[in-house]
Each structure stands twice: as C-alpha cells, then as structure tokens.
Design an enzyme around this catalytic site. Structure first.
Site, PDB file in Angstrom:
ATOM      1  N   THR A  43      47.429  49.915  42.893  1.00 16.43           N
ATOM      2  CA  THR A  43      46.952  50.794  41.828  1.00 16.43           C
ATOM      3  C   THR A  43      47.056  52.259  42.252  1.00 16.43           C
ATOM      4  O   THR A  43      47.542  53.108  41.499  1.00 16.43           O
ATOM      5  CB  THR A  43      45.493  50.462  41.476  1.00 16.43           C
ATOM      6  OG1 THR A  43      45.395  49.086  41.127  1.00 16.43           O
ATOM      7  CG2 THR A  43      45.016  51.303  40.303  1.00 16.43           C
ATOM      8  N   THR A  44      46.616  52.565  43.475  1.00 15.90           N
ATOM      9  CA  THR A  44      46.637  53.941  43.968  1.00 15.90           C
ATOM     10  C   THR A  44      48.062  54.436  44.160  1.00 15.90           C
ATOM     11  O   THR A  44      48.310  55.647  44.156  1.00 15.90           O
ATOM     12  CB  THR A  44      45.848  54.035  45.292  1.00 15.90           C
ATOM     13  OG1 THR A  44      44.575  53.407  45.109  1.00 15.90           O
ATOM     14  CG2 THR A  44      45.631  55.464  45.716  1.00 15.90           C
ATOM     15  N   TYR A 106      45.945  43.931  30.041  1.00 15.44           N
ATOM     16  CA  TYR A 106      46.261  44.106  28.623  1.00 15.44           C
ATOM     17  C   TYR A 106      46.314  42.793  27.851  1.00 15.44           C
ATOM     18  O   TYR A 106      45.787  42.694  26.748  1.00 15.44           O
ATOM     19  CB  TYR A 106      47.581  44.884  28.415  1.00 15.44           C
ATOM     20  CG  TYR A 106      47.819  45.227  26.960  1.00 15.44           C
ATOM     21  CD1 TYR A 106      47.129  46.283  26.368  1.00 15.44           C
ATOM     22  CD2 TYR A 106      48.687  44.490  26.166  1.00 15.44           C
ATOM     23  CE1 TYR A 106      47.313  46.591  25.020  1.00 15.44           C
ATOM     24  CE2 TYR A 106      48.883  44.790  24.817  1.00 15.44           C
ATOM     25  CZ  TYR A 106      48.188  45.843  24.256  1.00 15.44           C
ATOM     26  OH  TYR A 106      48.370  46.130  22.925  1.00 15.44           O
ATOM     27  N   TYR A 132      43.792  39.934  43.292  1.00 18.15           N
ATOM     28  CA  TYR A 132      43.245  41.286  43.138  1.00 18.15           C
ATOM     29  C   TYR A 132      42.472  41.315  41.832  1.00 18.15           C
ATOM     30  O   TYR A 132      43.046  41.258  40.747  1.00 18.15           O
ATOM     31  CB  TYR A 132      44.403  42.293  43.144  1.00 18.15           C
ATOM     32  CG  TYR A 132      44.032  43.741  42.941  1.00 18.15           C
ATOM     33  CD1 TYR A 132      42.722  44.209  42.997  1.00 18.15           C
ATOM     34  CD2 TYR A 132      45.033  44.687  42.696  1.00 18.15           C
ATOM     35  CE1 TYR A 132      42.411  45.544  42.822  1.00 18.15           C
ATOM     36  CE2 TYR A 132      44.745  46.029  42.516  1.00 18.15           C
ATOM     37  CZ  TYR A 132      43.429  46.456  42.576  1.00 18.15           C
ATOM     38  OH  TYR A 132      43.134  47.787  42.389  1.00 18.15           O
ATOM     39  N   ARG A 137      39.924  47.884  35.291  1.00 15.45           N
ATOM     40  CA  ARG A 137      41.270  48.275  34.878  1.00 15.45           C
ATOM     41  C   ARG A 137      41.981  47.190  34.065  1.00 15.45           C
ATOM     42  O   ARG A 137      42.795  47.498  33.205  1.00 15.45           O
ATOM     43  CB  ARG A 137      42.116  48.625  36.110  1.00 15.45           C
ATOM     44  CG  ARG A 137      41.713  49.931  36.779  1.00 15.45           C
ATOM     45  CD  ARG A 137      42.634  50.240  37.939  1.00 15.45           C
ATOM     46  NE  ARG A 137      42.297  51.494  38.601  1.00 15.45           N
ATOM     47  CZ  ARG A 137      42.794  52.687  38.270  1.00 15.45           C
ATOM     48  NH1 ARG A 137      43.656  52.792  37.277  1.00 15.45           N
ATOM     49  NH2 ARG A 137      42.441  53.766  38.936  1.00 15.45           N
ATOM     50  N   LYS A 160      41.222  40.736  47.069  1.00 14.79           N
ATOM     51  CA  LYS A 160      40.713  42.102  47.028  1.00 14.79           C
ATOM     52  C   LYS A 160      39.779  42.165  45.833  1.00 14.79           C
ATOM     53  O   LYS A 160      40.213  42.035  44.683  1.00 14.79           O
ATOM     54  CB  LYS A 160      41.850  43.123  46.859  1.00 14.79           C
ATOM     55  CG  LYS A 160      41.335  44.549  46.660  1.00 14.79           C
ATOM     56  CD  LYS A 160      42.449  45.530  46.339  1.00 14.79           C
ATOM     57  CE  LYS A 160      41.865  46.912  46.049  1.00 14.79           C
ATOM     58  NZ  LYS A 160      42.908  47.912  45.685  1.00 14.79           N
ATOM     59  N   ILE A 204      40.413  47.403  51.185  1.00 17.96           N
ATOM     60  CA  ILE A 204      41.641  48.077  50.737  1.00 17.96           C
ATOM     61  C   ILE A 204      41.178  49.357  50.061  1.00 17.96           C
ATOM     62  O   ILE A 204      40.560  49.324  49.004  1.00 17.96           O
ATOM     63  CB  ILE A 204      42.471  47.176  49.821  1.00 17.96           C
ATOM     64  CG1 ILE A 204      42.948  45.945  50.618  1.00 17.96           C
ATOM     65  CG2 ILE A 204      43.666  47.940  49.250  1.00 17.96           C
ATOM     66  CD1 ILE A 204      43.773  44.956  49.821  1.00 17.96           C
TER      67      ILE A 204
END
Length: 293
Positions: A43-44, A106, A132, A137, A160, A204
């Site tokens: 994501t980052t 989504y 994850y 999000r 994660k 993480i």
C-alpha cells in the site's frame, strides 16, 4: 519465518516516473538500518497507481538489490483473483521470498469469496503467502475463523493485520491448530509494541521508511526481553507514527524522506502531497523523534 521491523517501502518518483536510483539507495539504507525484511509495492508503495509493468519492475529491482541479505515480501494484491495470481507468479519467478496479498478491494466479497480467493492463489503458486487484512482500505474484514482455515493451507504462512485490533492475535492463535506454522505481523505502527506483547512477531511498518534503525531497535529490544528499552524507543516514535497518517499515505512518509534528502516528495493522483499545515506537523514529529532534517 518473518519477524521484526519490516518497512513497507515507498516507491520514489522523479518527474512522474519511478526513480530507480533513489529506490536503490532506500533499500540499502533499510538493510544497513537493521530491517528484518522488505516489502516493495505494498500500500505504501502506491501499488494502486503503478502500472502492472512498473509493479513488476520494482519487485524485480528490490530482489536484485537485496541479493538475499534480507527476505523480500513482494506486494501482490489485486481485486481480481487472476491478476493476484499473476503477480504472485511473477514474485516467485524473480526470486522474492514471499508474497503479501491484500484482501480484494471494491468488490466487497463475503467470507466465502475471500476464502476462495486465497485458496485459488494457494493452489496456483507454490510460494509463501502472507494474508493482508486492512479493512479501512478494502472495506472487507478477513474474519479470524476464515484466517484459521486459510492458515492450514500449505502456502499460507502468515498475516499482516492492519486492523489495529490487538485482540486478533489471540483470536487467531485460539482458532489455528497448535503446531501450525503461522506468523502474525502488525500493519499498524502505533499498536505494534502491544501487538508484540500479545504474541505477534513483527510489524510491516510505514514509520520504518523514515527511521529504520529506531524501529528495528524497538523490535530487537522487545525480543531480547528489554521491555523498558522497547517502551522508551516507542515513546520517541509515537508522534511520528501518527504523523505518517496526518495526510493520505504515503504523502507524509515521502515528505519526511525528502526532508532527509533521500527522494522527492512526489506522489501520484489521487493522492496529493501534505499541506503546509500537515508538513509542519510532520516536521514537529520528526524533531520529537530526534531527526533534525
């Protein structure tokens, strides 16, 4: 298995393109700073606005630079199962050590759909996969019972957990059969120390982009049984943890890195750079953490 401070690496940009030279320098800094593993294009790493080719190129570059010095956990999530499988296959082909696969976003699948998604990946590619879970999000939440069933698959080796809910560590442990090899990593810097205390093995991290040595030292102190030292380090970092999300991530991390002369602060739309007010907040947090840029 994976443990300690693991940065979710930013993907540096220069004039709109991936800045390969800056990325190389960032990877070297992380390894020298004591990070236990690396996560490119999570994501980052702005994976959602990278092209598929850019995504694959960054993973390949990370593996090439690292040269086995620390494990590489390649971001490989997608909201289409076939695309996620393609990215996991690529990660395996170029020599990554594991893949980090986010819950499909989504689409809003139910637990049956989430389980089927990860089972399909497990069946398609013989490679270690970390689940994850980041409901903030993806909208969907991977339930502990679903995690427990997936943990029994041969290629699902950990999670994660970015829920910030430390109770999940015990819920997972209680539901997963004893003896199962399954590592739990936090995906939430402010609660990472508590997550370790509950039985997690690492984090993480976004903050580790900016202060790899301090983040690594906190984890090492905890695992060595030096809880007072771990707490002291965490107290210095807590303002920075919060500042990393004072504006849409990874804008704050990239701004902080630009202050340190390590890359530009460029992000891709629809993410925008932090405002002047938020930059001042990040500056203050960096100073409190002992960073004088």
């Amino acid at each position: 298995m994976f443990h300690g401070s693991i940065p979710a690496l930013v993907t540096p940009f220069k004039n709109g393109a991936v800045d390969r030279d800056a990325f190389v320098a960032l990877v070297e800094r992380q390894i020298q700073g004591g990070s236990s593993a690396l996560v490119p294009v999570g994501t980052t790493g702005e994976t959602s606005t990278l092209s598929t080719q850019e995504h694959k190129d960054v993973v390949t570059l990370c593996v090439e630079i690292t040269k086995g010095r620390v494990p590489v956990i390649a971001g490989a999530g997608a909201n289409a199962t076939d695309e996620a499988i393609e990215l996991v296959e690529h990660a395996k082909t170029v020599g990554a050590d594991a893949a980090l696969v986010v819950c499909p976003y989504y689409n809003n699948p139910n637990q049956d759909g989430l389980e089927a998604h990860f089972r399909a990946i497990n069946d398609a590619v013989a490679m270690p996969v970390l689940l994850y879970n980041v409901p903030g999000r993806t909208v969907v939440d991977l339930a502990p019972d679903t995690v427990a069933r997936l943990a029994q698959l041969p290629n699902i080796v950990g999670i994660k957990d970015a829920t910030g809910d430390m109770e999940r560590v015990s819920q997972h442990m209680a539901a997963i059969p004893e003896g199962t090899q399954f590592v739990q990593l936090s995906g939430d810097d402010p609660s990472a120390l508590g997550y370790l205390a509950m039985g997690g093995m690492g984090c993480i991290s976004v903050t580790a982009n900016v202060m790899p040595e301090a983040c690594a030292a906190m984890h090492k102190a905890f695992h060595a049984g030096n809880l007072d030292e771990a707490r002291a380090i965490e107290r210095k970092l807590i303002a920075l943890h919060k500042a990393m999300f004072c504006s849409p991530s990874p804008g704050p991390a990239k701004y902080a890195l630009s202050k340190l002369g390590l890359c530009t602060d460029e992000v891709r739309l629809p993410i925008t750079a932090p405002s002047a007010e938020k930059r001042a907040e990040i500056d203050q947090a960096m100073a409190l953490a002992g960073l004088n840029a």
